[in-house]
Design a protein around this motif. Structure first.
Motif, mmCIF file in Angstrom:
data_model
loop_
_atom_site.group_PDB
_atom_site.id
_atom_site.type_symbol
_atom_site.label_atom_id
_atom_site.label_comp_id
_atom_site.label_asym_id
_atom_site.label_seq_id
_atom_site.Cartn_x
_atom_site.Cartn_y
_atom_site.Cartn_z
ATOM 1 N N TRP A 23 17.298 0.533 -11.069
ATOM 2 C CA TRP A 23 16.368 -0.456 -11.617
ATOM 3 C C TRP A 23 15.339 0.108 -12.581
ATOM 4 O O TRP A 23 14.562 -0.644 -13.159
ATOM 5 C CB TRP A 23 15.647 -1.240 -10.515
ATOM 6 N N VAL A 24 15.296 1.395 -12.791
ATOM 7 C CA VAL A 24 14.279 1.956 -13.679
ATOM 8 C C VAL A 24 14.502 1.511 -15.119
ATOM 9 O O VAL A 24 13.559 1.062 -15.786
ATOM 10 C CB VAL A 24 14.230 3.499 -13.572
ATOM 11 N N LEU A 25 15.719 1.599 -15.617
ATOM 12 C CA LEU A 25 15.972 1.223 -17.012
ATOM 13 C C LEU A 25 15.709 -0.254 -17.289
ATOM 14 O O LEU A 25 15.052 -0.575 -18.293
ATOM 15 C CB LEU A 25 17.391 1.618 -17.421
ATOM 16 N N PRO A 26 16.162 -1.196 -16.440
ATOM 17 C CA PRO A 26 15.819 -2.598 -16.711
ATOM 18 C C PRO A 26 14.308 -2.862 -16.684
ATOM 19 O O PRO A 26 13.793 -3.632 -17.501
ATOM 20 C CB PRO A 26 16.528 -3.369 -15.601
ATOM 21 N N PHE A 32 8.833 -2.496 -22.179
ATOM 22 C CA PHE A 32 8.788 -2.087 -23.587
ATOM 23 C C PHE A 32 8.465 -3.279 -24.474
ATOM 24 O O PHE A 32 7.831 -3.134 -25.521
ATOM 25 C CB PHE A 32 10.128 -1.459 -23.987
ATOM 26 N N LYS A 33 8.881 -4.484 -24.061
ATOM 27 C CA LYS A 33 8.611 -5.696 -24.841
ATOM 28 C C LYS A 33 7.122 -6.013 -24.876
ATOM 29 O O LYS A 33 6.551 -6.251 -25.927
ATOM 30 C CB LYS A 33 9.379 -6.884 -24.265
ATOM 31 N N HIS A 34 6.489 -6.053 -23.699
ATOM 32 C CA HIS A 34 5.040 -6.271 -23.582
ATOM 33 C C HIS A 34 4.618 -6.079 -22.136
ATOM 34 O O HIS A 34 5.436 -5.860 -21.265
ATOM 35 C CB HIS A 34 4.623 -7.652 -24.101
ATOM 36 N N SER A 35 3.328 -6.168 -21.885
ATOM 37 C CA SER A 35 2.784 -6.016 -20.531
ATOM 38 C C SER A 35 3.140 -7.228 -19.684
ATOM 39 O O SER A 35 3.247 -8.341 -20.192
ATOM 40 C CB SER A 35 1.268 -5.875 -20.580
ATOM 41 N N PHE A 36 3.316 -7.004 -18.381
ATOM 42 C CA PHE A 36 3.656 -8.074 -17.452
ATOM 43 C C PHE A 36 2.804 -7.983 -16.202
ATOM 44 O O PHE A 36 2.450 -6.889 -15.769
ATOM 45 C CB PHE A 36 5.119 -7.954 -16.982
ATOM 46 N N ASN A 42 9.014 -9.896 -12.162
ATOM 47 C CA ASN A 42 10.003 -10.234 -11.146
ATOM 48 C C ASN A 42 10.869 -11.417 -11.589
ATOM 49 O O ASN A 42 12.067 -11.458 -11.311
ATOM 50 C CB ASN A 42 9.306 -10.533 -9.819
ATOM 51 N N LYS A 43 10.282 -12.378 -12.294
ATOM 52 C CA LYS A 43 11.044 -13.517 -12.797
ATOM 53 C C LYS A 43 11.985 -13.120 -13.932
ATOM 54 O O LYS A 43 13.042 -13.720 -14.105
ATOM 55 C CB LYS A 43 10.106 -14.628 -13.260
ATOM 56 N N GLN A 44 11.601 -12.125 -14.715
ATOM 57 C CA GLN A 44 12.458 -11.645 -15.800
ATOM 58 C C GLN A 44 13.683 -10.906 -15.265
ATOM 59 O O GLN A 44 14.759 -10.983 -15.839
ATOM 60 C CB GLN A 44 11.683 -10.717 -16.743
ATOM 61 N N LEU A 45 13.496 -10.191 -14.177
ATOM 62 C CA LEU A 45 14.571 -9.406 -13.559
ATOM 63 C C LEU A 45 15.059 -10.160 -12.333
ATOM 64 O O LEU A 45 14.635 -9.898 -11.214
ATOM 65 C CB LEU A 45 14.062 -8.013 -13.178
ATOM 66 N N LEU A 46 15.960 -11.079 -12.527
ATOM 67 C CA LEU A 46 16.365 -12.000 -11.466
ATOM 68 C C LEU A 46 17.057 -11.323 -10.284
ATOM 69 O O LEU A 46 16.957 -11.800 -9.159
ATOM 70 C CB LEU A 46 17.287 -13.071 -12.050
ATOM 71 N N GLN A 47 17.749 -10.239 -10.502
ATOM 72 C CA GLN A 47 18.550 -9.624 -9.444
ATOM 73 C C GLN A 47 17.768 -8.674 -8.533
ATOM 74 O O GLN A 47 18.248 -8.315 -7.469
ATOM 75 C CB GLN A 47 19.727 -8.850 -10.065
ATOM 76 N N ILE A 48 16.584 -8.273 -8.931
ATOM 77 C CA ILE A 48 15.830 -7.286 -8.151
ATOM 78 C C ILE A 48 14.943 -7.985 -7.120
ATOM 79 O O ILE A 48 14.363 -9.034 -7.383
ATOM 80 C CB ILE A 48 14.991 -6.379 -9.086
ATOM 81 N N SER A 49 14.854 -7.391 -5.934
ATOM 82 C CA SER A 49 13.971 -7.945 -4.909
ATOM 83 C C SER A 49 12.533 -7.505 -5.189
ATOM 84 O O SER A 49 12.292 -6.526 -5.901
ATOM 85 C CB SER A 49 14.401 -7.464 -3.523
ATOM 86 N N THR A 50 11.584 -8.218 -4.632
ATOM 87 C CA THR A 50 10.177 -7.860 -4.840
ATOM 88 C C THR A 50 9.868 -6.491 -4.247
ATOM 89 O O THR A 50 9.084 -5.733 -4.815
ATOM 90 C CB THR A 50 9.238 -8.917 -4.238
ATOM 91 N N LYS A 51 10.505 -6.161 -3.136
ATOM 92 C CA LYS A 51 10.303 -4.859 -2.504
ATOM 93 C C LYS A 51 10.799 -3.733 -3.411
ATOM 94 O O LYS A 51 10.109 -2.727 -3.609
ATOM 95 C CB LYS A 51 11.028 -4.814 -1.163
ATOM 96 N N LEU A 53 11.265 -3.892 -6.701
ATOM 97 C CA LEU A 53 10.433 -3.849 -7.900
ATOM 98 C C LEU A 53 9.129 -3.115 -7.616
ATOM 99 O O LEU A 53 8.682 -2.293 -8.418
ATOM 100 C CB LEU A 53 10.156 -5.262 -8.414
ATOM 101 N N GLY A 54 8.523 -3.387 -6.487
ATOM 102 C CA GLY A 54 7.294 -2.684 -6.118
ATOM 103 C C GLY A 54 7.493 -1.189 -6.001
ATOM 104 O O GLY A 54 6.667 -0.395 -6.463
ATOM 105 N N ARG A 55 8.610 -0.789 -5.409
ATOM 106 C CA ARG A 55 8.905 0.642 -5.275
ATOM 107 C C ARG A 55 9.116 1.303 -6.627
ATOM 108 O O ARG A 55 8.639 2.409 -6.880
ATOM 109 C CB ARG A 55 10.135 0.850 -4.405
ATOM 110 N N VAL A 56 9.856 0.623 -7.519
ATOM 111 C CA VAL A 56 10.113 1.181 -8.849
ATOM 112 C C VAL A 56 8.808 1.305 -9.626
ATOM 113 O O VAL A 56 8.530 2.352 -10.226
ATOM 114 C CB VAL A 56 11.130 0.312 -9.621
#
Length: 82
Positions: A23-26, A32-36, A42-51, A53-56
């Motif tokens: 998940w690091v590259l996605p 890279f597009k802008h700050s989130f 989390n909404k942009q990356l539909l397949q990743i869980s919140t847990k 994403l938080g770890r990454v």
């Protein structure tokens, strides 16, 4: 890739170790597009869980790749950027 202590790794080995994580590259591509804010990302990356994403985001923050900015508003707003 062999493991090495952080001080003894070359920059190429360090970059490979970081970018090889799931998940690091996605996440970096979106940042890279802008700050989130967390939920926007989390909404942009539909397949990743919140847990996950938080770890990454935490690991990238520890590596000084991602900047975490906390706005002291109500509710607190946490923004992630490169």
């Amino acid at each position: 890739m062999k493991s090495c202590a952080r001080a003894s790794c070359s920059p190429i080995e360090t970059a490979g170790r970081i970018l090889n994580r799931r998940w690091v590259l996605p996440v970096l591509a979106e940042l890279f597009k802008h700050s989130f804010r967390f939920n926007e990302l989390n909404k942009q990356l539909l397949q990743i869980s919140t847990k996950s994403l938080g770890r990454v985001l935490y690991s990238l923050e520890q590596e000084a790749i991602v900047k975490r900015t906390v706005s002291h508003t109500r509710p607190l707003a946490v923004t992630y950027s490169l």
